[in-house]
Design a protein around this motif. Structure first.
Motif, PDB file in Angstrom:
ATOM      1  N   UNK A   1       0.843  -1.189   0.000  1.00 23.22           N
ATOM      2  CA  UNK A   1       0.000   0.000   0.000  1.00 23.22           C
ATOM      3  C   UNK A   1       0.883   1.245   0.000  1.00 23.22           C
ATOM      4  N   UNK A   2       0.394   2.314  -0.587  1.00 25.26           N
ATOM      5  CA  UNK A   2       1.131   3.581  -0.673  1.00 25.26           C
ATOM      6  C   UNK A   2       1.323   4.180   0.722  1.00 25.26           C
ATOM      7  N   UNK A   3       2.346   5.025   0.849  1.00 23.54           N
ATOM      8  CA  UNK A   3       2.594   5.717   2.108  1.00 23.54           C
ATOM      9  C   UNK A   3       1.520   6.758   2.358  1.00 23.54           C
ATOM     10  N   UNK A   4       0.998   6.762   3.580  1.00 24.86           N
ATOM     11  CA  UNK A   4       0.007   7.756   3.957  1.00 24.86           C
ATOM     12  C   UNK A   4       0.045   7.924   5.466  1.00 24.86           C
ATOM     13  N   UNK A   5      -0.579   9.002   5.942  1.00 22.70           N
ATOM     14  CA  UNK A   5      -0.755   9.214   7.373  1.00 22.70           C
ATOM     15  C   UNK A   5      -2.191   9.657   7.601  1.00 22.70           C
ATOM     16  N   UNK A   6      -2.646   9.518   8.828  1.00 27.79           N
ATOM     17  CA  UNK A   6      -3.905  10.110   9.250  1.00 27.79           C
ATOM     18  C   UNK A   6      -3.543  11.250  10.183  1.00 27.79           C
ATOM     19  N   UNK A   7      -4.051  12.434   9.878  1.00 27.07           N
ATOM     20  CA  UNK A   7      -3.717  13.624  10.668  1.00 27.07           C
ATOM     21  C   UNK A   7      -4.987  14.349  11.078  1.00 27.07           C
ATOM     22  N   UNK A   8      -4.976  14.883  12.286  1.00 29.28           N
ATOM     23  CA  UNK A   8      -6.086  15.700  12.756  1.00 29.28           C
ATOM     24  C   UNK A   8      -5.845  17.129  12.267  1.00 29.28           C
ATOM     25  N   UNK A   9      -6.862  17.729  11.664  1.00 31.98           N
ATOM     26  CA  UNK A   9      -6.746  19.098  11.170  1.00 31.98           C
ATOM     27  C   UNK A   9      -7.883  19.939  11.742  1.00 31.98           C
ATOM     28  N   UNK A  10      -7.572  21.184  12.038  1.00 33.85           N
ATOM     29  CA  UNK A  10      -8.616  22.145  12.390  1.00 33.85           C
ATOM     30  C   UNK A  10      -9.416  22.438  11.132  1.00 33.85           C
ATOM     31  N   UNK A  11     -10.617  22.959  11.296  1.00 31.81           N
ATOM     32  CA  UNK A  11     -11.392  23.353  10.117  1.00 31.81           C
ATOM     33  C   UNK A  11     -10.637  24.489   9.414  1.00 31.81           C
ATOM     34  N   UNK A  12     -10.788  24.539   8.110  1.00 29.81           N
ATOM     35  CA  UNK A  12     -10.147  25.594   7.337  1.00 29.81           C
ATOM     36  C   UNK A  12     -11.014  25.913   6.130  1.00 29.81           C
ATOM     37  N   UNK A  13     -10.752  27.066   5.553  1.00 31.08           N
ATOM     38  CA  UNK A  13     -11.546  27.558   4.429  1.00 31.08           C
ATOM     39  C   UNK A  13     -10.623  27.864   3.258  1.00 31.08           C
ATOM     40  N   UNK A  14     -11.077  27.472   2.075  1.00 32.74           N
ATOM     41  CA  UNK A  14     -10.361  27.762   0.836  1.00 32.74           C
ATOM     42  C   UNK A  14     -11.304  28.561  -0.063  1.00 32.74           C
ATOM     43  N   UNK A  15     -10.805  29.659  -0.600  1.00 36.55           N
ATOM     44  CA  UNK A  15     -11.573  30.464  -1.542  1.00 36.55           C
ATOM     45  C   UNK A  15     -11.108  30.086  -2.943  1.00 36.55           C
ATOM     46  N   UNK A  16     -12.070  29.745  -3.816  1.00 38.00           N
ATOM     47  CA  UNK A  16     -11.669  29.224  -5.105  1.00 38.00           C
ATOM     48  C   UNK A  16     -12.457  29.723  -6.295  1.00 38.00           C
ATOM     49  N   UNK A  17     -11.819  29.549  -7.432  1.00 38.68           N
ATOM     50  CA  UNK A  17     -12.432  29.779  -8.739  1.00 38.68           C
ATOM     51  C   UNK A  17     -12.695  28.388  -9.298  1.00 38.68           C
ATOM     52  N   UNK A  18     -13.921  28.128  -9.759  1.00 40.52           N
ATOM     53  CA  UNK A  18     -14.251  26.759 -10.124  1.00 40.52           C
ATOM     54  C   UNK A  18     -14.840  26.552 -11.492  1.00 40.52           C
ATOM     55  N   UNK A  19     -14.970  25.256 -11.788  1.00 40.42           N
ATOM     56  CA  UNK A  19     -15.561  24.819 -13.042  1.00 40.42           C
ATOM     57  C   UNK A  19     -16.344  23.533 -12.756  1.00 40.42           C
ATOM     58  N   UNK A  20     -17.463  23.367 -13.437  1.00 44.90           N
ATOM     59  CA  UNK A  20     -18.198  22.112 -13.346  1.00 44.90           C
ATOM     60  C   UNK A  20     -17.563  21.099 -14.290  1.00 44.90           C
ATOM     61  N   UNK A  21     -17.288  19.901 -13.775  1.00 39.61           N
ATOM     62  CA  UNK A  21     -16.744  18.830 -14.603  1.00 39.61           C
ATOM     63  C   UNK A  21     -17.906  18.065 -15.221  1.00 39.61           C
ATOM     64  N   UNK A  22     -17.886  17.906 -16.520  1.00 34.56           N
ATOM     65  CA  UNK A  22     -19.012  17.296 -17.239  1.00 34.56           C
ATOM     66  C   UNK A  22     -18.823  15.795 -17.484  1.00 34.56           C
ATOM     67  N   UNK A  23     -17.585  15.298 -17.378  1.00 35.95           N
ATOM     68  CA  UNK A  23     -17.329  13.871 -17.613  1.00 35.95           C
ATOM     69  C   UNK A  23     -18.004  13.024 -16.542  1.00 35.95           C
ATOM     70  N   UNK A  24     -18.325  11.791 -16.881  1.00 35.22           N
ATOM     71  CA  UNK A  24     -18.860  10.853 -15.905  1.00 35.22           C
ATOM     72  C   UNK A  24     -17.823  10.656 -14.804  1.00 35.22           C
ATOM     73  N   UNK A  25     -18.274  10.465 -13.573  1.00 34.48           N
ATOM     74  CA  UNK A  25     -17.337  10.363 -12.456  1.00 34.48           C
ATOM     75  C   UNK A  25     -16.402   9.156 -12.557  1.00 34.48           C
ATOM     76  N   UNK A  26     -16.703   8.200 -13.427  1.00 32.23           N
ATOM     77  CA  UNK A  26     -15.813   7.046 -13.632  1.00 32.23           C
ATOM     78  C   UNK A  26     -14.862   7.248 -14.818  1.00 32.23           C
ATOM     79  N   UNK A  27     -15.016   8.346 -15.552  1.00 32.72           N
ATOM     80  CA  UNK A  27     -14.178   8.647 -16.714  1.00 32.72           C
ATOM     81  C   UNK A  27     -12.961   9.463 -16.268  1.00 32.72           C
ATOM     82  N   UNK A  28     -11.972   8.771 -15.714  1.00 33.86           N
ATOM     83  CA  UNK A  28     -10.816   9.465 -15.155  1.00 33.86           C
ATOM     84  C   UNK A  28     -10.041  10.247 -16.207  1.00 33.86           C
ATOM     85  N   UNK A  29      -9.902   9.703 -17.402  1.00 34.32           N
ATOM     86  CA  UNK A  29      -9.186  10.407 -18.474  1.00 34.32           C
ATOM     87  C   UNK A  29      -9.913  11.703 -18.830  1.00 34.32           C
ATOM     88  N   UNK A  30     -11.232  11.628 -18.965  1.00 35.86           N
ATOM     89  CA  UNK A  30     -12.020  12.817 -19.285  1.00 35.86           C
ATOM     90  C   UNK A  30     -11.948  13.864 -18.190  1.00 35.86           C
TER      91      UNK A  30
END
Length: 159
Positions: A1-30
């Motif tokens: 299995x890949x290296x990973x950790x579980x970490x506790x994080x405080x809540x945080x907020x990200x301000x973003x510019x977005x786009x709707x993805x139109x590909x099917x959620x299983x179409x990783x290439x799209x």
């Protein structure tokens, strides 16, 4: 299995510019093509640079979130400043997060690699925790030795 950790994080907020993805959620290439095109557009039109100027740290967030049954993708930063062209303020909850670290030649490659490892290896093999939805993000944290390094943060719950 890949290296990973579980970490506790405080809540945080990200301000973003977005786009709707139109590909099917299983179409990783799209999905990856749509994300790459989005990042190229906001890099060329200056929106990403303007967003970075308002950031309270050097992190650049690539956020995925389901909003009103739509698959959304955002470029975001942590900031206390109002961002006129922002399309969403994304709340990340306090709690445990799956954290997968990585590095790659480009930011796009970093996002794609971390997403693939997290959703293709770590989460399917996890026995003690699960992702139950909510926003997730890859975080571009900086550059070192010609590579982009960062992490994927996914809120999880214990099973």
């Amino acid at each position: 299995m890949a290296d990973y950790t579980l970490e506790r994080k405080d809540s945080f907020t990200v301000t973003g510019i977005g786009v709707e993805l139109k590909s099917d959620y299983t179409d990783f290439a799209g999905i990856n093509e749509e994300k790459a095109a989005f990042w190229q557009t906001i890099s060329e039109d200056g929106k990403l640079e303007n967003l970075k100027k308002l950031a309270s740290n050097d992190y650049i967030f690539a956020v995925n979130e389901a909003v009103n049954n739509k698959m959304m993708h955002y470029a975001g930063v942590m900031t206390d400043t109002s961002v006129p062209e922002a399309s969403r303020v994304i709340q990340f909850p306090e709690g445990e997060y799956l954290v997968v670290k990585g590095k790659a030649a480009t930011a796009d490659e970093l996002h794609t690699t971390l997403t693939g490892i997290t959703f293709g290896q770590v989460l399917p093999e996890a026995k003690d925790f699960a992702y139950v939805g909510g926003p997730n993000t890859t975080v571009e944290m900086g550059h070192q030795n010609g590579l982009v390094f960062g992490e994927m943060w996914i809120p999880v719950v214990r099973k």
